[in-house]
Design a protein around this motif. Sequence first.
Motif, short mmCIF file in Angstrom:
data_model
loop_
_atom_site.label_atom_id
_atom_site.label_comp_id
_atom_site.label_asym_id
_atom_site.label_seq_id
_atom_site.Cartn_x
_atom_site.Cartn_y
_atom_site.Cartn_z
N LYS A 164 55.66 43.18 26.58
CA LYS A 164 56.81 42.27 26.28
C LYS A 164 56.42 40.64 27.32
CE LYS A 164 61.09 40.54 27.25
NZ LYS A 164 61.72 39.88 26.08
N ASP A 165 56.60 39.65 26.67
CA ASP A 165 56.35 38.49 27.27
C ASP A 165 54.84 38.45 27.66
OD1 ASP A 165 58.89 37.43 26.91
OD2 ASP A 165 59.53 38.31 28.99
N SER A 170 58.77 44.05 35.81
CA SER A 170 58.60 42.81 35.28
C SER A 170 58.71 41.80 36.32
CB SER A 170 59.47 42.31 33.88
OG SER A 170 60.94 42.29 34.32
#
Length: 299
Positions: free
Chosen positions: A150-151, A294
Amino acid sequence: MQLTFQVAQLPYTIEFLDDNAPYKHLIPTHAPFLVRNADPTDSLMHITVGDGLVTDSLEGLEQIGEFDCGNCIHKVARTADGGYRMLIHNVDGELAACFEADARFTTCHVTPHGEQLNQRFGIDNSIMIAYAFCMAHHGALLMHSSVPVKDGRGYLFQGKSGTGKSTHCALWLKHIEGTERINDDNPVVRIMPNGEAWVFGSPWSGKTPIYMNVGYPIQGFLRLHQAPHNKIRRMSKLEGFASILSSCSTMIWDKPSYNAICDTICKVATVVGCFDLECLPDRDAAMLSYTTMSQTHTA
């Protein structure tokens, strides 16, 4: 016929003595990792595949243990020169390949057995074992994990078989927009020359056919436990070391590779956060793990 592949940016060569060997059917999951016009002398490992290279007898050798590879048990013996001979068996206990390697798994030989599907299993498992213990000396770890990205950051989900690694990853894919899964069973973790810990796709992904030649910096490790609630905590570096070690392919009786693996894990656990999640298989669990990890600094 020589073919060079690169997994986690680490090259190895597979040579089929039979130029007519159906390599596309024998090692199909390696196709995304093929390096065209490569110089085999740059490879860190050379595996030769052919009939009659390795006997199926362990007689006269020091039988030192069994290597548990998922649902399969492979017999391991030490050769006179300090290397290894292994008998690779399929899930039904049938011989699929005889495998032999030098002490650092840089030079390996494989003799496949049975029909093509059985040979494919034997060759693939031989390559996976050889890669794990050769590349251990180059700062790489072959791990049991499911990996969402993710990202531009990779996350590694750990846990015993049946804990819910794939399920939790699927929850991220469903509820966290922009998430992609790059491996569902055996990714490679590597300490890069700049000291960063990265995770890479590999030719080995269990029951989920995801074979992606990609790599990303690691944001965090997550060990899963089924529970009637959702609760997450950050592990200490010592706990993180033990958690990562338990997910790595190791042969404790091979001290050089085991020590190299431990050294790499120590570096990884120092620069990446490790977390423990007690969870239900639901959206809230996915959001809790994503939000916590995150927003945490990796170092």
